[in-house]
Motif scaffolding. Structure first.
Motif, PDB file in Angstrom:
ATOM      1  N   LEU A  65     -38.895  24.670   7.910  1.00  6.29           N
ATOM      2  CA  LEU A  65     -39.478  23.357   8.097  1.00  6.29           C
ATOM      3  C   LEU A  65     -38.390  22.325   7.870  1.00  6.29           C
ATOM      4  O   LEU A  65     -37.743  22.303   6.824  1.00  6.29           O
ATOM      5  CB  LEU A  65     -40.621  23.115   7.106  1.00  6.29           C
ATOM      6  CG  LEU A  65     -41.251  21.729   7.179  1.00  6.29           C
ATOM      7  CD1 LEU A  65     -42.132  21.611   8.418  1.00  6.29           C
ATOM      8  CD2 LEU A  65     -42.055  21.431   5.926  1.00  6.29           C
ATOM      9  N   LEU A  70     -41.062  22.501  12.888  1.00  6.07           N
ATOM     10  CA  LEU A  70     -41.258  23.797  12.259  1.00  6.07           C
ATOM     11  C   LEU A  70     -40.754  24.834  13.246  1.00  6.07           C
ATOM     12  O   LEU A  70     -41.171  24.836  14.414  1.00  6.07           O
ATOM     13  CB  LEU A  70     -42.746  24.021  11.969  1.00  6.07           C
ATOM     14  CG  LEU A  70     -43.116  25.344  11.311  1.00  6.07           C
ATOM     15  CD1 LEU A  70     -42.677  25.344   9.851  1.00  6.07           C
ATOM     16  CD2 LEU A  70     -44.624  25.572  11.395  1.00  6.07           C
ATOM     17  N   HIS A  88     -43.182  18.081  14.716  1.00  3.57           N
ATOM     18  CA  HIS A  88     -44.299  17.676  13.856  1.00  3.57           C
ATOM     19  C   HIS A  88     -45.437  17.030  14.637  1.00  3.57           C
ATOM     20  O   HIS A  88     -46.601  17.273  14.330  1.00  3.57           O
ATOM     21  CB  HIS A  88     -43.824  16.714  12.755  1.00  3.57           C
ATOM     22  CG  HIS A  88     -43.036  17.402  11.697  1.00  3.57           C
ATOM     23  ND1 HIS A  88     -43.611  17.991  10.613  1.00  3.57           N
ATOM     24  CD2 HIS A  88     -41.705  17.613  11.566  1.00  3.57           C
ATOM     25  CE1 HIS A  88     -42.676  18.521   9.846  1.00  3.57           C
ATOM     26  NE2 HIS A  88     -41.509  18.307  10.408  1.00  3.57           N
ATOM     27  N   LEU A  94     -51.887  22.423   9.759  1.00  5.02           N
ATOM     28  CA  LEU A  94     -51.113  23.500   9.152  1.00  5.02           C
ATOM     29  C   LEU A  94     -51.835  23.886   7.859  1.00  5.02           C
ATOM     30  O   LEU A  94     -52.056  23.043   6.994  1.00  5.02           O
ATOM     31  CB  LEU A  94     -49.689  23.030   8.857  1.00  5.02           C
ATOM     32  CG  LEU A  94     -48.722  24.103   8.377  1.00  5.02           C
ATOM     33  CD1 LEU A  94     -47.344  23.851   8.973  1.00  5.02           C
ATOM     34  CD2 LEU A  94     -48.635  24.167   6.883  1.00  5.02           C
ATOM     35  N   TYR A 131     -44.716  20.094   4.340  1.00  5.57           N
ATOM     36  CA  TYR A 131     -45.240  19.557   5.596  1.00  5.57           C
ATOM     37  C   TYR A 131     -46.144  18.352   5.317  1.00  5.57           C
ATOM     38  O   TYR A 131     -46.054  17.328   5.984  1.00  5.57           O
ATOM     39  CB  TYR A 131     -45.996  20.613   6.393  1.00  5.57           C
ATOM     40  CG  TYR A 131     -46.635  20.041   7.629  1.00  5.57           C
ATOM     41  CD1 TYR A 131     -45.851  19.714   8.737  1.00  5.57           C
ATOM     42  CD2 TYR A 131     -47.999  19.768   7.668  1.00  5.57           C
ATOM     43  CE1 TYR A 131     -46.430  19.139   9.861  1.00  5.57           C
ATOM     44  CE2 TYR A 131     -48.569  19.204   8.789  1.00  5.57           C
ATOM     45  CZ  TYR A 131     -47.782  18.892   9.883  1.00  5.57           C
ATOM     46  OH  TYR A 131     -48.350  18.318  10.987  1.00  5.57           O
ATOM     47  N   SER A 135     -45.580  14.559   6.582  1.00  5.66           N
ATOM     48  CA  SER A 135     -46.643  13.870   7.328  1.00  5.66           C
ATOM     49  C   SER A 135     -47.029  12.560   6.660  1.00  5.66           C
ATOM     50  O   SER A 135     -47.227  11.542   7.334  1.00  5.66           O
ATOM     51  CB  SER A 135     -47.874  14.761   7.453  1.00  5.66           C
ATOM     52  OG  SER A 135     -47.578  15.894   8.219  1.00  5.66           O
TER      53      SER A 135
END
Length: 157
Positions: A65, A70, A88, A94, A131, A135
């Motif tokens: 990542l 990813l 992304h 995810l 992740y 985000s």
């Protein structure tokens, strides 16, 4: 190039943060050849946020990542195969899960789902957590579009 890198002292080769991410996950990389195989699939300015070793379909490899995407890389050597390359903005969801064979990551992409299994203890959790952090950072820094912007007093008529 690899033969030159093999003789360089530790820390001289730019690894995009891959070594640090592997240490955080408790993952041991096989050596400079494997490190080079992973680094060669990254873009010049990408920084690794989290990494794990698992399985995608019938292929073993590394899930990486970065701040942008990813990826899943099989056969980490000069002939590395990129089996998953998901920016992304293409990831709808995810989710990390657990099985007796190890942790899993299920990635929902537009129209299909991908599952990476057999991740080591904490590797899937580290990737899912990183992740979410990326985000959230992206959501905080996303510029407002002109249709979303409002000027105080403009709609008060």
């Amino acid at each position: 190039m690899l033969s030159i890198e093999e003789n360089l002292p530790e820390g001289v080769m730019y690894d995009h943060g891959l070594t640090d991410a592997a240490e955080k996950a408790g993952l041991t990389l096989g050596g400079k050849k494997e490190l080079r195989g992973l680094v060669c699939v990254l873009d010049r300015y990408e920084a690794v946020r989290a990494v794990g070793k698992g399985q995608l379909n019938d292929e073993s490899g590394f899930v990486v990542l970065t701040g942008e995407r990813l990826v899943f890389v099989a056969n980490c050597d000069a002939g590395s195969k990129l089996l998953l390359d998901a920016p992304h903005n293409s990831i709808e969801k995810l989710v990390m899960g657990k099985r007796t064979s190890g942790e899993t990551i299920r990635v929902a992409l537009s129209g299909r789902a991908v599952e990476i299994s057999r991740l080591g203890h904490g590797e899937g959790h580290g990737i899912a957590t990183s992740y979410r952090e990326v985000s959230n950072e992206r959501a905080r820094t996303t510029p407002i579009t002109s249709s979303e912007a409002s000027i105080p007093g403009q709609n008060d008529i």
